[in-house]
Design an enzyme around this catalytic site. Sequence first.
Site, short mmCIF file in Angstrom:
data_model
loop_
_atom_site.label_atom_id
_atom_site.label_comp_id
_atom_site.label_asym_id
_atom_site.label_seq_id
_atom_site.Cartn_x
_atom_site.Cartn_y
_atom_site.Cartn_z
N GLU A 57 0.83 -1.20 0.00
CA GLU A 57 0.00 0.00 0.00
C GLU A 57 0.87 1.26 0.00
O GLU A 57 0.53 2.26 -0.65
CB GLU A 57 -0.92 0.00 1.23
CG GLU A 57 -1.91 -1.15 1.26
CD GLU A 57 -1.40 -2.35 2.04
OE1 GLU A 57 -2.21 -3.01 2.71
OE2 GLU A 57 -0.18 -2.65 1.96
N CYS A 89 -0.66 0.12 7.67
CA CYS A 89 -1.08 0.56 6.34
C CYS A 89 -2.47 1.18 6.38
O CYS A 89 -2.81 2.00 5.51
CB CYS A 89 -1.06 -0.62 5.37
SG CYS A 89 0.61 -1.20 5.01
N THR A 166 12.98 -43.91 -7.86
CA THR A 166 13.74 -42.69 -7.57
C THR A 166 15.24 -42.91 -7.66
O THR A 166 16.00 -41.95 -7.68
CB THR A 166 13.40 -42.16 -6.17
OG1 THR A 166 13.75 -43.15 -5.20
CG2 THR A 166 11.92 -41.83 -6.06
N ALA A 167 15.65 -44.17 -7.69
CA ALA A 167 17.08 -44.50 -7.77
C ALA A 167 17.21 -45.98 -8.08
O ALA A 167 16.28 -46.77 -7.90
CB ALA A 167 17.79 -44.18 -6.45
N THR A 303 12.74 -42.63 3.06
CA THR A 303 12.43 -42.80 4.49
C THR A 303 11.72 -41.58 5.04
O THR A 303 10.63 -41.68 5.63
CB THR A 303 13.71 -43.08 5.29
OG1 THR A 303 14.32 -44.28 4.80
CG2 THR A 303 13.39 -43.26 6.77
#
Length: 370
Positions: A57, A89, A166-167, A303
């Site tokens: 503002e 404000c 993931t791996a 995990t």
Amino acid sequence: MTAFTPSDHVYMAEAVRLAQRGRNGVTPNPAVGCVIVRDDSVVGRGWHQRAGEPHAEVFALREAGAAAAGATAYVTMEPCSITRRTPPCTEALIDAGVHRVVYAMRDPNPAVDGRGGEAMRAAGLQVDEGLMAEAASKLNEGFALRMRRGRPFVTLKLGASLDGATAMASGESQWITGPEARRDVQRLRARACAILTGVGTVLADDPSLTVRDPSLGETPRQPLRVVLDSQLRMPTTARVLAAPGETLIIGRRPCEDAAALAAAGARYQPLAGDTQDRVALDSMLRTLGDTEINELLVEAGPTLAGALLDAHLVDRVVVYQAPVLLGSETRGLADTPRWQRLNDGLRLQLEEVRRIGNDLRITARPGEIA
């Protein structure tokens, strides 16, 4: 209920766009935009750019100058009515002679909630609230959750193959997704107040967990890096300790090597444990909330990812899925040994599916937010 005009919607939409410009730099404050309109012309624009500096503002009023008298101010969040790092404000808007204030959402801070609107109405301003509240609220989900529940909004980021890996079984994981997806993750990091990982990920991958995309600025704000380390295995040579920014290590007991970790660039904090002698996740999130962390990005192994999902402490899941099949000798997205039946799984509501380079970015939310 206020009947908002098409022009009201146009000006508030601009205020929302302005608020988005500040979302990476205002933590722990909310991202707010403001547009001041007089005689159907925009005379002032502003957005909150950095905590401790003037609010949206004030910037808009400075640009508007004398034209603010008799004007309408469109603000994405209820103007504050208390003195914190900056003056209220509400007083600035009243003193400038603004005739009408339209704000999208109430300030979820209990110290402000509704009081800003009341102060302006008491001063004779016309105050209307609720215009585009959903869009404004989405900009500040983390701030709102911290104000109401005392913990940050948790986004779990995962990268996976088409068959959910993931791996590889050996731990090899760089890189499943492409460079465009990795650049997109940089934007997630830039928005976050903190990034959470486990010490297992540090030992396996030695990540830096920093914002380093040149398009995000030469010296971007670095989120706090948080490492869960119940058994105090954190090496003082880890890249996460040497990288720009702060690192917080959370463990289960007082650390004899706290001085060595501090010398390496980390703070250490012991917290209560759970029944399995791990850091209690709910306690950890409340601690981060107490330190004004609004949005927490989790980049962790299966995990910790599984533990957060199992505890219903994830508010959003972002999966980058690469069009590659890695087969059976792999590691999955999350370890959830308690999920034994189909009904044990966590149902998600799809929010967005977007192509990022040659990968997909899937954004989803639990049906019930924790």
